[in-house]
Design a protein around this motif. Structure first.
Motif, mmCIF file in Angstrom:
data_model
loop_
_atom_site.group_PDB
_atom_site.id
_atom_site.type_symbol
_atom_site.label_atom_id
_atom_site.label_comp_id
_atom_site.label_asym_id
_atom_site.label_seq_id
_atom_site.Cartn_x
_atom_site.Cartn_y
_atom_site.Cartn_z
ATOM 1 N N VAL A 167 33.385 95.081 29.536
ATOM 2 C CA VAL A 167 32.951 96.068 28.550
ATOM 3 C C VAL A 167 33.902 96.049 27.358
ATOM 4 O O VAL A 167 35.117 95.904 27.520
ATOM 5 N N GLU A 168 33.352 96.226 26.177
ATOM 6 C CA GLU A 168 34.155 96.400 24.967
ATOM 7 C C GLU A 168 34.062 97.849 24.530
ATOM 8 O O GLU A 168 32.962 98.414 24.438
ATOM 9 N N LEU A 169 35.214 98.466 24.261
ATOM 10 C CA LEU A 169 35.267 99.855 23.811
ATOM 11 C C LEU A 169 35.704 99.906 22.354
ATOM 12 O O LEU A 169 36.475 99.070 21.890
ATOM 13 N N ALA A 170 35.220 100.922 21.650
ATOM 14 C CA ALA A 170 35.601 101.103 20.254
ATOM 15 C C ALA A 170 35.533 102.591 19.922
ATOM 16 O O ALA A 170 35.210 103.422 20.765
ATOM 17 N N GLY A 171 35.836 102.915 18.657
ATOM 18 C CA GLY A 171 35.858 104.309 18.247
ATOM 19 C C GLY A 171 37.059 105.023 18.845
ATOM 20 O O GLY A 171 38.153 104.464 18.948
#
Length: 209
Positions: free
Chosen positions: A58-62
Motif C-alpha cells: 500500500v502507498e500512503l499519502a496526505g
C-alpha cells in the motif's frame, strides 16, 4: 516508507466491508486517526496483528498518523498483491504451532518435567491434541499451573490447525510465550509478535518499514 494491508478476498476490508478499487486508484478520507478514522495500513512489525486472506502493498499519502498497531492516512492506494501469502499463511500456522509446543516444553522443563517435555516435542501433529490435553491434566494434578495452561494452548492450537485462521494460531503462540514463567524476554508477548513479523518478512521478501 513501506506499508502493507491485509484484506479479505476480493480486496474487502475485514472490519468495514469496504471494497478497495483496483491497484493504483487512490482512496481518500477526511481525517487520519488510528482505530477511529482514515485509511488503515501496517508497518512490517504490525502485520502479525491483522492477518487475513490477501496481503497488499500500500502507498500512503496526505496526513499519516502512526499508531501502536496500525497506521492511518487520509490518502491511500493499493500498489499490488504480495504473491505467496496464501501458502505462507499455512506454513506460518504450522510454525506457530511448533513455537507453542516449544513454549510448553520449556515450561515443563522449568518445573523438572523433562520427560514430559520430550514426550510433547516428539508427538506427531495429529496426536498432539490428545497428548497435550493428557499432559495438561497431569500438570494440573501436580499443581504445575503454568505448565497446565501452556499444554492446553498446545491442545487448542493443534486441534484448530486445520480449521482456525492463521491469525488465531499466531495469537495462541503469542499468548503461550506470555505464560512462560522463565522466558528469555522482558515482554515475551511482544517478542513473539516480532518473531512472527520477521518470519513473514523473510518468507515473502518484505523490506522493513
Amino acid at each position: 516508507m513501506n506499508h502493507w494491508k491485509f484484506l479479505r478476498r476480493g480486496r474487502v476490508s475485514p472490519f468495514t466491508g469496504f471494497r478497495w478499487p483496483e491497484a493504483g486508484q487512490w482512496v481518500r478520507a477526511s481525517a487520519a486517526d488510528p482505530c477511529r478514522d482514515g485509511l488503515h495500513a501496517c508497518r512490517l512489525e504490525q502485520l502479525p496483528y491483522w492477518p487475513s486472506d490477501e496481503l497488499w502493498a500500500v502507498e500512503l499519502a496526505g496526513t499519516v498518523v502512526e499508531g501502536e498497531h496500525k497506521v492511518s492516512a487520509t490518502e491511500a492506494r493499493l500498489v499490488g498483491p504480495v504473491t505467496g501469502w496464501a501458502e505462507a499463511a499455512t506454513a506460518l500456522a504450522t510454525a506457530c504451532l511448533e513455537r507453542t509446543v516449544g513454549h510448553a516444553a520449556a515450561e515443563l522443563r522449568a518445573t523438572d518435567l523433562e520427560s514430559w517435555a520430550t514426550m510433547l516435542e516428539s508427538t506427531p501433529t495429529g496426536e498432539l491434541p490428545e497428548r497435550a490435553a493428557d499432559l495438561a491434566r497431569a500438570a494440573g494434578a501436580s499443581r504445575r499451573r503454568q505448565a497446565e495452561t501452556l499444554c492446553l494452548y498446545v491442545a487448542d492450537a493443534a486441534e484448530g490447525i486445520a480449521t482456525y485462521p492463521v491469525a488465531s494460531i499466531m495469537y495462541i503462540a503469542a499468548r503461550a510465550a506470555n505464560q512462560r514463567r522463565s522466558g528469555p524476554d522482558d515482554d515475551p508477548y511482544l517478542a513473539e509478535r516480532r518473531w512472527q513479523a520477521r518470519w513473514i518478512a523473510d518468507r515473502l521478501g518484505l523490506t522493513p518499514s
